[in-house]
Write a protein that holds these residues in place. Sequence first.
Motif, PDB file in Angstrom:
ATOM      1  N   LYS A 195       8.296 -17.574  34.083  1.00  0.00           N
ATOM      2  CA  LYS A 195       8.984 -17.333  35.357  1.00  0.00           C
ATOM      3  C   LYS A 195       8.108 -17.644  36.563  1.00  0.00           C
ATOM      4  CE  LYS A 195      12.423 -14.100  33.624  1.00  0.00           C
ATOM      5  NZ  LYS A 195      13.091 -12.785  33.765  1.00  0.00           N
ATOM      6  N   ASN A 196       6.832 -17.951  36.313  1.00  0.00           N
ATOM      7  CA  ASN A 196       5.980 -18.417  37.405  1.00  0.00           C
ATOM      8  C   ASN A 196       6.215 -19.902  37.694  1.00  0.00           C
ATOM      9  OD1 ASN A 196       4.612 -15.942  37.843  1.00  0.00           O
ATOM     10  ND2 ASN A 196       3.315 -16.349  36.055  1.00  0.00           N
ATOM     11  N   ALA A 197       6.902 -20.563  36.759  1.00  0.00           N
ATOM     12  CA  ALA A 197       7.273 -21.959  36.962  1.00  0.00           C
ATOM     13  C   ALA A 197       8.489 -22.017  37.888  1.00  0.00           C
ATOM     14  CB  ALA A 197       7.582 -22.620  35.618  1.00  0.00           C
ATOM     15  N   GLN A 198       8.859 -23.218  38.284  1.00  0.00           N
ATOM     16  CA  GLN A 198      10.017 -23.398  39.147  1.00  0.00           C
ATOM     17  C   GLN A 198      11.292 -23.337  38.315  1.00  0.00           C
ATOM     18  OE1 GLN A 198      10.078 -27.142  41.243  1.00  0.00           O
ATOM     19  NE2 GLN A 198      11.354 -26.339  42.898  1.00  0.00           N
ATOM     20  N   SER A 199      12.283 -22.605  38.792  1.00  0.00           N
ATOM     21  CA  SER A 199      13.552 -22.510  38.083  1.00  0.00           C
ATOM     22  C   SER A 199      14.302 -23.838  38.155  1.00  0.00           C
ATOM     23  CB  SER A 199      14.403 -21.403  38.691  1.00  0.00           C
ATOM     24  OG  SER A 199      15.751 -21.509  38.281  1.00  0.00           O
ATOM     25  N   ASN A 226      -1.190 -30.317  32.334  1.00  0.00           N
ATOM     26  CA  ASN A 226      -2.046 -30.684  33.466  1.00  0.00           C
ATOM     27  C   ASN A 226      -1.749 -32.073  34.011  1.00  0.00           C
ATOM     28  OD1 ASN A 226      -3.381 -28.234  33.330  1.00  0.00           O
ATOM     29  ND2 ASN A 226      -4.998 -29.014  31.977  1.00  0.00           N
ATOM     30  N   SER A 227      -1.128 -32.928  33.190  1.00  0.00           N
ATOM     31  CA  SER A 227      -0.821 -34.286  33.644  1.00  0.00           C
ATOM     32  C   SER A 227       0.504 -34.367  34.392  1.00  0.00           C
ATOM     33  CB  SER A 227      -0.795 -35.249  32.449  1.00  0.00           C
ATOM     34  OG  SER A 227       0.321 -34.977  31.611  1.00  0.00           O
ATOM     35  N   ALA A 228       1.305 -33.290  34.350  1.00  0.00           N
ATOM     36  CA  ALA A 228       2.622 -33.292  34.979  1.00  0.00           C
ATOM     37  C   ALA A 228       2.531 -32.928  36.456  1.00  0.00           C
ATOM     38  CB  ALA A 228       3.549 -32.319  34.248  1.00  0.00           C
ATOM     39  N   ASP A 229       3.624 -33.161  37.179  1.00  0.00           N
ATOM     40  CA  ASP A 229       3.685 -32.784  38.595  1.00  0.00           C
ATOM     41  C   ASP A 229       3.836 -31.287  38.769  1.00  0.00           C
ATOM     42  OD1 ASP A 229       3.847 -35.331  40.365  1.00  0.00           O
ATOM     43  OD2 ASP A 229       5.219 -35.771  38.718  1.00  0.00           O
ATOM     44  N   GLY A 230       4.527 -30.650  37.836  1.00  0.00           N
ATOM     45  CA  GLY A 230       4.768 -29.220  37.938  1.00  0.00           C
ATOM     46  C   GLY A 230       5.462 -28.698  36.697  1.00  0.00           C
ATOM     47  N   ASN A 231       5.707 -27.385  36.693  1.00  0.00           N
ATOM     48  CA  ASN A 231       6.347 -26.734  35.546  1.00  0.00           C
ATOM     49  C   ASN A 231       7.743 -26.269  35.923  1.00  0.00           C
ATOM     50  OD1 ASN A 231       3.851 -27.076  34.305  1.00  0.00           O
ATOM     51  ND2 ASN A 231       3.156 -25.031  34.884  1.00  0.00           N
ATOM     52  N   ILE A 232       8.620 -26.203  34.942  1.00  0.00           N
ATOM     53  CA  ILE A 232      10.014 -25.839  35.186  1.00  0.00           C
ATOM     54  C   ILE A 232      10.505 -24.969  34.037  1.00  0.00           C
ATOM     55  CG2 ILE A 232      10.992 -27.871  34.015  1.00  0.00           C
ATOM     56  CD1 ILE A 232      13.038 -28.052  36.313  1.00  0.00           C
ATOM     57  N   TYR A 233      11.414 -24.033  34.349  1.00  0.00           N
ATOM     58  CA  TYR A 233      11.960 -23.204  33.272  1.00  0.00           C
ATOM     59  C   TYR A 233      13.457 -23.011  33.461  1.00  0.00           C
ATOM     60  CZ  TYR A 233      12.569 -18.908  36.073  1.00  0.00           C
ATOM     61  OH  TYR A 233      12.993 -17.969  36.985  1.00  0.00           O
TER      62      TYR A 233
END
Length: 261
Positions: A195-199, A226-233
């Motif tokens: 949930k710390n990732a972007q929804s 680490n190679s991605a732009d960001g995290n999503i959930y």
Amino acid sequence: MIISSRKNPAVSFYRELGKERKTREREGLFVIEGVKLCIEALRAGLTITSAMVTETAAKKYPEAFSEISAEFEPVIITDDIGSYISDTKTPQGFFFIAEMIGRRERKVNADNGRFIILDGLQDSGNIGTIIRTCDALGTDGLILSPGCADIYSPKVVRSAMGSLFRLPFEVTELVPKIKEMRNSGITVYAAMPDKNAQSIDEAKLPGNCAVIIGNEGNGVSPEVINSADGNIYIPIEHAESLNAATAAAIFCNEMRKTKHS
């Protein structure tokens, strides 16, 4: 001539291809089973190197047998041999050997579009279902890490339901591939139950994007994250997590909305 011996070289070779990934990779060949899949492979223009059909299947599916026979002469085998080489409990009696699609340089064009990336998925059924979902929802391509289950295994081929013959895909090291995609303007997200990732509801996936789905037990590997732009959930109510194929379907649908907006 009808093949009835399990020791026949053609029978032994087909069975080995179906069971051994090393043999498939060495020969650059894979097996296709089932009347619908064989016909789809033929119509998709795959290079078929061998075709075997049981006596019963030739009579049960005369139109399919005629279509195949118009291209080349299939080898007739007994029903016992069909059961012996089959990967299913109720074989339909149609068996192809085909050249791997990758040998025809059908790689993903990752300069723009919407993509799913698989990092270390081990369940063949999940991979086949994801291929079918990407094809159905208009995803532009699928990228798999070398650590994924074999995309040419009989279970993947069967569960993809013919979509493997249409969807562009590539098996490659992910970190350099993701770097290449980002340099081309593709926004890359790593999916994770955090949930710390972007929804997914907040992210509003851009027109050119990719989502990484991780291993069923361990998720996306740290170096790939680490190679991605960001995290999503994906927000969920009660279950701890979603099946990889289910998560991929949700992301594919979100990408489709962007594509048609």
